[in-house]
Design a protein around this motif. Structure first.
Motif, PDB file in Angstrom:
ATOM      1  N   VAL A  37       0.844  -1.191   0.000  1.00 16.45           N
ATOM      2  CA  VAL A  37       0.000   0.000   0.000  1.00 16.45           C
ATOM      3  C   VAL A  37       0.881   1.243   0.000  1.00 16.45           C
ATOM      4  O   VAL A  37       1.830   1.328   0.780  1.00 16.45           O
ATOM      5  N   LEU A  45      -4.571   6.212   1.417  1.00 15.26           N
ATOM      6  CA  LEU A  45      -4.000   4.903   1.116  1.00 15.26           C
ATOM      7  C   LEU A  45      -4.326   4.486  -0.318  1.00 15.26           C
ATOM      8  O   LEU A  45      -5.450   4.700  -0.785  1.00 15.26           O
ATOM      9  N   TYR A  95       3.702   0.589   2.745  1.00 14.12           N
ATOM     10  CA  TYR A  95       3.383  -0.388   3.775  1.00 14.12           C
ATOM     11  C   TYR A  95       3.150  -1.754   3.137  1.00 14.12           C
ATOM     12  O   TYR A  95       2.527  -1.850   2.070  1.00 14.12           O
ATOM     13  N   GLY A 105      -9.864  -8.099   4.417  1.00 15.76           N
ATOM     14  CA  GLY A 105      -9.109  -7.051   5.075  1.00 15.76           C
ATOM     15  C   GLY A 105      -7.658  -7.421   5.312  1.00 15.76           C
ATOM     16  O   GLY A 105      -7.269  -8.576   5.248  1.00 15.76           O
ATOM     17  N   MET A 106      -6.856  -6.387   5.591  1.00 13.69           N
ATOM     18  CA  MET A 106      -5.435  -6.571   5.871  1.00 13.69           C
ATOM     19  C   MET A 106      -5.242  -6.466   7.378  1.00 13.69           C
ATOM     20  O   MET A 106      -5.428  -5.372   7.946  1.00 13.69           O
ATOM     21  N   ASP A 107      -4.899  -7.588   8.011  1.00 10.49           N
ATOM     22  CA  ASP A 107      -4.978  -7.627   9.467  1.00 10.49           C
ATOM     23  C   ASP A 107      -3.681  -7.323  10.193  1.00 10.49           C
ATOM     24  O   ASP A 107      -3.708  -6.992  11.379  1.00 10.49           O
ATOM     25  N   TRP A 109       0.026  -5.164   9.720  1.00 11.10           N
ATOM     26  CA  TRP A 109       0.742  -4.213   8.872  1.00 11.10           C
ATOM     27  C   TRP A 109       2.195  -4.076   9.306  1.00 11.10           C
ATOM     28  O   TRP A 109       2.502  -4.140  10.505  1.00 11.10           O
ATOM     29  N   GLY A 110       3.063  -3.852   8.334  1.00 12.62           N
ATOM     30  CA  GLY A 110       4.432  -3.497   8.646  1.00 12.62           C
ATOM     31  C   GLY A 110       4.495  -2.054   9.123  1.00 12.62           C
ATOM     32  O   GLY A 110       3.502  -1.316   9.056  1.00 12.62           O
ATOM     33  N   GLN A 111       5.665  -1.655   9.576  1.00 15.64           N
ATOM     34  CA  GLN A 111       5.827  -0.318  10.146  1.00 15.64           C
ATOM     35  C   GLN A 111       5.968   0.758   9.062  1.00 15.64           C
ATOM     36  O   GLN A 111       5.905   1.942   9.349  1.00 15.64           O
TER      37      GLN A 111
END
Lengths: 119, 109
Positions: A37, A45, A95, A105-107, A109-111
């Motif tokens: 993203v 986003l 991201y 959904g995207m549960d 996430w990276g930082q």
């Protein structure tokens, strides 16, 4: 603990290539999709695409098809986002995020990885 | 301009309730699951709601989601100052892409 850890910030010049990474841990990396993203400075986003590391099935947003390459190395539980020739307009936060599929959904996430492209 | 339309901002007092709408079409919301994300300042987005109305573990029941036709709504009750964030809806679209709404900035007065 389930987590995605992304590579560090990058500063590049226009025309340079770049590959950023996203390493998964705490879960079966090959059983979930990894999406990418984009968030441009001060903006919302934008979904770029998604890959299933189990078989490398990859889907791209029409807006990003041909502009970036998404890949994964399941042997090291790592997904990648790469550019062959960066533009100033690629300056953004990127991201990675885990998903059970493109429709869901995207549960996790990276930082985020900040990419700055400037001459 | 996003295909999924959200109000740019909403506000309410602590302890009150707020709703955030997300309007789409039959190409996206009307035939697919909706997710909602919270992005606190300077942090990565966080999943609040998936499959229209389900909460991941650890998300308090102050957060709720619903969908009707081609629109979805996020509800937040018992507002706290810590809820100040940007909120995004997301769903699959027939263009073969995930779409996100433009985002809604929540201010807790």
């Amino acid at each position: 603990e389930v987590q995605l850890v992304q590579s560090g910030a990058e500063v590049k010049k226009p025309g340079e290539s770049l590959k950023i990474s996203c390493k998964g841990s705490g879960y079966s990396f090959t059983s979930y999709w990894i999406g990418w993203v984009r968030q441009m400075p001060g903006k919302g986003l934008e979904w770029m695409g998604i890959i299933y590391p189990g078989d490398s099935d990859t889907r791209y947003s029409p807006s990003f098809q041909g502009q970036v390459t998404i890949s994964a190395d399941k042997s090291i539980s790592t997904a990648y986002l790469q550019w062959s020739s960066l533009k100033a307009s690629d300056t953004a936060m990127y991201y990675c995020a885990r998903s059970t599929g493109p429709y869901y959904g995207m549960d996790v996430w990276g930082q985020g990885t900040t990419v700055t492209v400037s001459s | 301009q996003s295909v999924l339309t959200q109000p740019p901002s909403v506000s309410a007092a602590p302890g009150q309730k707020v709703t955030i709408s997300c309007s789409g079409s039959s190409s996206n919301i009307g035939n697919n699951y909706v997710s909602w994300y919270q992005q606190l300042p300077g942090t990565a987005p966080k999943l609040l709601i998936y499959e229209n109305n389900k909460r991941p573990s650890g998300i308090p029941d102050r957060f709720s989601g619903s969908k009707s036709g081609t629109s979805a709504t996020l509800g937040i009750t018992g507002l706290q100052t810590g809820d100040e964030a940007d909120y995004y809806c997301g769903t699959w679209d027939s263009s073969l892409s995930v779409l996100f709404g433009g985002g809604t900035k929540l201010t807790v007065l």
